[in-house]
Design an enzyme around this catalytic site. Sequence first.
Site, PDB file in Angstrom:
ATOM      1  N   GLY A  61       0.805  -1.216   0.000  1.00 38.61           N
ATOM      2  CA  GLY A  61       0.000   0.000   0.000  1.00 38.61           C
ATOM      3  C   GLY A  61       0.841   1.270   0.000  1.00 38.61           C
ATOM      4  O   GLY A  61       0.521   2.244  -0.695  1.00 38.61           O
ATOM      5  N   ASN A  86      -8.629   3.619   8.467  1.00 41.81           N
ATOM      6  CA  ASN A  86      -8.018   2.519   9.218  1.00 41.81           C
ATOM      7  C   ASN A  86      -8.349   2.548  10.707  1.00 41.81           C
ATOM      8  O   ASN A  86      -8.305   1.512  11.366  1.00 41.81           O
ATOM      9  CB  ASN A  86      -6.497   2.512   9.017  1.00 41.81           C
ATOM     10  N   GLN A 115      -7.839  -0.184   3.203  1.00 47.28           N
ATOM     11  CA  GLN A 115      -8.685  -0.706   4.285  1.00 47.28           C
ATOM     12  C   GLN A 115     -10.066  -1.130   3.795  1.00 47.28           C
ATOM     13  O   GLN A 115     -10.898  -1.550   4.598  1.00 47.28           O
ATOM     14  CB  GLN A 115      -8.819   0.342   5.407  1.00 47.28           C
ATOM     15  N   SER A 138      -3.312  -3.208  -0.693  1.00 49.86           N
ATOM     16  CA  SER A 138      -2.210  -3.923  -0.060  1.00 49.86           C
ATOM     17  C   SER A 138      -2.649  -5.362   0.206  1.00 49.86           C
ATOM     18  O   SER A 138      -3.734  -5.591   0.749  1.00 49.86           O
ATOM     19  CB  SER A 138      -1.880  -3.223   1.267  1.00 49.86           C
ATOM     20  N   ALA A 139      -1.792  -6.324  -0.156  1.00 48.06           N
ATOM     21  CA  ALA A 139      -2.186  -7.737  -0.037  1.00 48.06           C
ATOM     22  C   ALA A 139      -2.219  -8.218   1.417  1.00 48.06           C
ATOM     23  O   ALA A 139      -3.048  -9.053   1.776  1.00 48.06           O
ATOM     24  CB  ALA A 139      -1.220  -8.602  -0.848  1.00 48.06           C
ATOM     25  N   HIS A 140      -1.342  -7.659   2.273  1.00 53.21           N
ATOM     26  CA  HIS A 140      -1.278  -8.221   3.636  1.00 53.21           C
ATOM     27  C   HIS A 140      -2.439  -7.782   4.517  1.00 53.21           C
ATOM     28  O   HIS A 140      -2.593  -8.275   5.636  1.00 53.21           O
ATOM     29  CB  HIS A 140       0.078  -7.926   4.301  1.00 53.21           C
ATOM     30  N   THR A 198      11.801  -7.269 -11.222  1.00 51.51           N
ATOM     31  CA  THR A 198      11.254  -8.617 -11.398  1.00 51.51           C
ATOM     32  C   THR A 198      10.136  -8.857 -10.390  1.00 51.51           C
ATOM     33  O   THR A 198      10.289  -8.554  -9.202  1.00 51.51           O
ATOM     34  CB  THR A 198      12.378  -9.656 -11.213  1.00 51.51           C
ATOM     35  N   CYS A 209       0.948   1.663  12.548  1.00 50.45           N
ATOM     36  CA  CYS A 209       2.201   2.245  12.072  1.00 50.45           C
ATOM     37  C   CYS A 209       2.698   3.308  13.043  1.00 50.45           C
ATOM     38  O   CYS A 209       3.875   3.612  13.086  1.00 50.45           O
ATOM     39  CB  CYS A 209       2.013   2.866  10.699  1.00 50.45           C
TER      40      CYS A 209
HETATM   41  C1  LIG Z   1      -5.113   3.240   4.925  1.00 50.69           C
HETATM   42  C2  LIG Z   1      -3.772   2.623   4.724  1.00 50.69           C
HETATM   43  N1  LIG Z   1      -3.036   2.953   3.654  1.00 50.69           N
HETATM   44  C3  LIG Z   1      -1.821   2.434   3.437  1.00 50.69           C
HETATM   45  C4  LIG Z   1      -1.262   1.534   4.310  1.00 50.69           C
HETATM   46  C5  LIG Z   1       0.114   0.984   4.040  1.00 50.69           C
HETATM   47  O1  LIG Z   1       0.056  -0.299   3.479  1.00 50.69           O
HETATM   48  P1  LIG Z   1       1.367  -1.253   3.511  1.00 50.69           P
HETATM   49  O2  LIG Z   1       1.526  -1.701   4.907  1.00 50.69           O
HETATM   50  O3  LIG Z   1       1.015  -2.363   2.561  1.00 50.69           O
HETATM   51  O4  LIG Z   1       2.503  -0.444   3.006  1.00 50.69           O
HETATM   52  C6  LIG Z   1      -1.964   1.171   5.460  1.00 50.69           C
HETATM   53  C7  LIG Z   1      -1.376   0.251   6.472  1.00 50.69           C
HETATM   54  O5  LIG Z   1      -1.668   0.311   7.645  1.00 50.69           O
HETATM   55  C8  LIG Z   1      -3.263   1.717   5.669  1.00 50.69           C
HETATM   56  O6  LIG Z   1      -3.990   1.393   6.738  1.00 50.69           O
END
Ligand SMILES: Cc1ncc(COP(=O)(O)O)c(C=O)c1O
Length: 391
Positions: free
Chosen positions: A71, A159, A187, A207-209, A245, A332
């Site tokens: 993301g 988030n 999100q 974002s995949a995770h 790659t 974060c």
């Molecule tokens: C709203 C939002 N955007 C972006 C991200 C960042 O994604 P990534 O962890 O895949 O870099 C997050 C991660 O918490 C998020 O909640």
Amino acid sequence: VQKQIYFDHNATTPIRSEVLQKIPHWLSQWGNASSIHWAGRGPKTILRDTRQSFADLVGCHPLEVVFTSGGSESNNLALKGVFQNLRLQNPQAPLRFLVGAMEHPSITKTCLALMKLGLQIDTIPVLRSGEVDLESYERLLTDSTRPKVTLVSHMTANNETGVVFPIKKMVKLARQAGALFHTDAVQALGKIPLSLEHLDVDFASFSAHKFYSLKGSGVLCVKKGLQIEPLIHGGGQERQRRGGTENILAIAALGEMCKQKDEVLIQYERVTKLRNSLEAQMRERVSGILFTGAQCKRVPNTSSVIIPEVDGETLLMNLDMEGFAVSTGAACSSGSPEPSPGLLAMGLTRKEAQSSLRISLGWSSTEEEVELFLQKLEQIVVRVRSLNNSK
Ligand SMILES: Cc1ncc(COP(=O)(O)O)c(C=O)c1O
């Protein structure tokens, strides 16, 4: 052995068993997807299939899908890519972006970096309810005393509060003002049905995770016909939009999750009920508790609460000791004692923001886990409050 209960799915999600089972197979596809010999064919098929499944899940064209590392990279690519592209077209023209007040640091810090290169930024305010302030947004878009807005960037779902923003309406207003639109949909993926075509956005980050697959994979959707300057120049992968790659393992995992379109709908119903029951019980069992953003349309899994007279970090640590994983604001920014800037932007006081807790449920969350959580929360709140009162 202490039971571990994970209620922090907005930070990251556990890997689904359907994904875990197939990892050995994907690891056997070690070739380079760009190779034209036999070793490249398997990886190339994975890439093509995931591009198609992802496009089907989010309602866009497969060629609009650009694979990234996550993301944060997608958000950087959208903002910097648009900025550089416009700069190259017209180096003298002033550039102005509008950005949401509760965006992730991968948006806000990218904006700060671009401001050093001359970009003008205005913030779209958010109301105390958690909704976007549409009147101020319209005013910012149509302010004739300022340079024309070239790009709006606003998240689809927040988030911290889980509030889902009216992106379609916001895109319509941006169009009338001649601006491009980017949405950070990190999100929203897997939580609400999405159609980028319906929303009519120009760029969307994923974002995949956050969607039960692996870290190291994400997507930026770029509407057909639009140009962005790449962040990573390289071998011309992703149609010249992202060199390097491809991470086939993580892309394959994302592709597997994209096939679970029906499960997204089933879980939407189930998790909404579970979250609503959790909130109803918290209201009964924790005196003075307040809910942030609960009057708005929200993603099904998120509950953001303020528990007066209880410090959020203290609560988090006590819950952690009992095996419960939750969060105070964005993951974060945890580890920093500063209250969440997103909650402050909503007009919460520092004290309220510091007493905030985010509980984010997921596809494997159960009623039993919710009950165990409620019992512990109730006990800890009583204990912390009585300790505070005895000081
Ligand atoms: C709203 C939002 N955007 C972006 C991200 C960042 O994604 P990534 O962890 O895949 O870099 C997050 C991660 O918490 C998020 O909640």
